[in-house]
Design a protein around this motif. Structure first.
Motif, PDB file in Angstrom:
ATOM      1  N   UNK A  66       6.082  -0.047 -14.329  1.00 26.00           N
ATOM      2  CA  UNK A  66       6.433   0.998 -13.357  1.00 26.00           C
ATOM      3  C   UNK A  66       6.257   0.470 -11.933  1.00 26.00           C
ATOM      4  N   UNK A  67       5.157  -0.229 -11.702  1.00 29.06           N
ATOM      5  CA  UNK A  67       4.886  -0.774 -10.372  1.00 29.06           C
ATOM      6  C   UNK A  67       5.924  -1.826  -9.986  1.00 29.06           C
ATOM      7  N   UNK A  68       6.297  -2.676 -10.922  1.00 31.10           N
ATOM      8  CA  UNK A  68       7.299  -3.713 -10.657  1.00 31.10           C
ATOM      9  C   UNK A  68       8.636  -3.069 -10.305  1.00 31.10           C
ATOM     10  N   UNK A  69       9.014  -2.018 -11.033  1.00 30.87           N
ATOM     11  CA  UNK A  69      10.270  -1.314 -10.722  1.00 30.87           C
ATOM     12  C   UNK A  69      10.230  -0.713  -9.319  1.00 30.87           C
ATOM     13  N   UNK A  70       9.031  -0.374  -8.838  1.00 26.76           N
ATOM     14  CA  UNK A  70       8.878   0.187  -7.488  1.00 26.76           C
ATOM     15  C   UNK A  70       8.817  -0.897  -6.415  1.00 26.76           C
ATOM     16  N   UNK A  71       8.801  -2.180  -6.836  1.00 25.60           N
ATOM     17  CA  UNK A  71       8.815  -3.268  -5.872  1.00 25.60           C
ATOM     18  C   UNK A  71       7.478  -3.968  -5.653  1.00 25.60           C
TER      19      UNK A  71
ATOM     20  N   UNK B 151       0.841  -1.203   0.000  1.00 24.40           N
ATOM     21  CA  UNK B 151       0.000   0.000   0.000  1.00 24.40           C
ATOM     22  C   UNK B 151       0.872   1.248   0.000  1.00 24.40           C
ATOM     23  N   UNK B 152       1.956   1.212   0.753  1.00 28.11           N
ATOM     24  CA  UNK B 152       2.874   2.352   0.782  1.00 28.11           C
ATOM     25  C   UNK B 152       3.555   2.533  -0.568  1.00 28.11           C
ATOM     26  N   UNK B 153       3.979   1.434  -1.176  1.00 34.01           N
ATOM     27  CA  UNK B 153       4.652   1.515  -2.477  1.00 34.01           C
ATOM     28  C   UNK B 153       3.691   1.949  -3.581  1.00 34.01           C
ATOM     29  N   UNK B 154       2.432   1.558  -3.466  1.00 35.54           N
ATOM     30  CA  UNK B 154       1.443   1.835  -4.494  1.00 35.54           C
ATOM     31  C   UNK B 154       0.863   3.249  -4.403  1.00 35.54           C
ATOM     32  N   UNK B 155       0.925   3.873  -3.232  1.00 38.23           N
ATOM     33  CA  UNK B 155       0.294   5.171  -2.987  1.00 38.23           C
ATOM     34  C   UNK B 155       0.595   6.235  -4.057  1.00 38.23           C
ATOM     35  N   UNK B 156       1.847   6.442  -4.473  1.00 32.21           N
ATOM     36  CA  UNK B 156       2.108   7.474  -5.482  1.00 32.21           C
ATOM     37  C   UNK B 156       1.436   7.184  -6.832  1.00 32.21           C
ATOM     38  N   UNK B 157       1.275   5.919  -7.155  1.00 31.98           N
ATOM     39  CA  UNK B 157       0.651   5.552  -8.427  1.00 31.98           C
ATOM     40  C   UNK B 157      -0.846   5.826  -8.422  1.00 31.98           C
ATOM     41  N   UNK B 158      -1.464   5.763  -7.261  1.00 32.07           N
ATOM     42  CA  UNK B 158      -2.907   5.944  -7.154  1.00 32.07           C
ATOM     43  C   UNK B 158      -3.331   7.392  -7.360  1.00 32.07           C
ATOM     44  N   UNK B 159      -2.388   8.294  -7.317  1.00 28.21           N
ATOM     45  CA  UNK B 159      -2.666   9.710  -7.531  1.00 28.21           C
ATOM     46  C   UNK B 159      -2.564  10.098  -9.001  1.00 28.21           C
ATOM     47  N   UNK B 160      -2.185   9.155  -9.844  1.00 26.58           N
ATOM     48  CA  UNK B 160      -2.018   9.413 -11.278  1.00 26.58           C
ATOM     49  C   UNK B 160      -3.208   8.876 -12.053  1.00 26.58           C
ATOM     50  N   UNK B 161      -3.381   9.389 -13.256  1.00 27.99           N
ATOM     51  CA  UNK B 161      -4.462   8.934 -14.127  1.00 27.99           C
ATOM     52  C   UNK B 161      -4.346   7.441 -14.385  1.00 27.99           C
TER      53      UNK B 161
ATOM     54  N   UNK C 242      -8.148  -1.818  -7.943  1.00 23.55           N
ATOM     55  CA  UNK C 242      -7.553  -1.224  -9.134  1.00 23.55           C
ATOM     56  C   UNK C 242      -8.432  -1.579 -10.325  1.00 23.55           C
ATOM     57  N   UNK C 243      -8.386  -0.729 -11.343  1.00 22.55           N
ATOM     58  CA  UNK C 243      -9.076  -1.042 -12.592  1.00 22.55           C
ATOM     59  C   UNK C 243      -8.018  -1.412 -13.627  1.00 22.55           C
ATOM     60  N   UNK C 244      -8.203  -2.554 -14.270  1.00 25.99           N
ATOM     61  CA  UNK C 244      -7.291  -3.013 -15.314  1.00 25.99           C
ATOM     62  C   UNK C 244      -7.800  -2.427 -16.625  1.00 25.99           C
ATOM     63  N   UNK C 245      -7.071  -1.435 -17.161  1.00 28.17           N
ATOM     64  CA  UNK C 245      -7.512  -0.729 -18.358  1.00 28.17           C
ATOM     65  C   UNK C 245      -7.130  -1.438 -19.644  1.00 28.17           C
TER      66      UNK C 245
ATOM     67  N   UNK D  41      -5.311   1.651 -13.129  1.00 25.67           N
ATOM     68  CA  UNK D  41      -5.594   2.915 -12.456  1.00 25.67           C
ATOM     69  C   UNK D  41      -6.360   2.614 -11.186  1.00 25.67           C
ATOM     70  N   UNK D  42      -6.354   3.563 -10.280  1.00 20.28           N
ATOM     71  CA  UNK D  42      -7.105   3.423  -9.040  1.00 20.28           C
ATOM     72  C   UNK D  42      -8.590   3.586  -9.334  1.00 20.28           C
ATOM     73  N   UNK D  43      -9.411   2.796  -8.693  1.00 16.83           N
ATOM     74  CA  UNK D  43     -10.860   2.954  -8.864  1.00 16.83           C
ATOM     75  C   UNK D  43     -11.346   4.217  -8.160  1.00 16.83           C
ATOM     76  N   UNK D  44     -10.562   4.758  -7.250  1.00 21.25           N
ATOM     77  CA  UNK D  44     -10.951   5.969  -6.534  1.00 21.25           C
ATOM     78  C   UNK D  44     -10.355   7.237  -7.141  1.00 21.25           C
TER      79      UNK D  44
END
Length: 64
Positions: free
Chosen positions: A22-27, A6-16, A42-45, A51-54
């Protein structure tokens, strides 16, 4: 307290959107992304794109 992923994913959830690469590179394992999409967090586009559903669309948002 947030989990490690959740901590690693947080910055990605603020993006479109973000890519699995990118997520794999972040761990964050691809399997975790698939699990979160299956659970509705998450929504699989498309292939490797999530992208985040929120995520709230902002008119000032830029496409990256």
């Amino acid at each position: 307290m947030k989990t490690k992923y959740e901590q690693l994913l947080a910055p990605f959830l603020e993006r479109l959107s973000f890519t699995a690469a990118e997520a794999v590179r972040a761990g964050i394992p691809r399997r975790t992304l698939a699990h979160l999409a299956k659970r509705g967090h998450l929504e699989h586009l498309g292939r490797g794109i999530y992208r985040s559903v929120s995520y709230e669309w902002n008119e000032d948002a830029t496409l990256e």
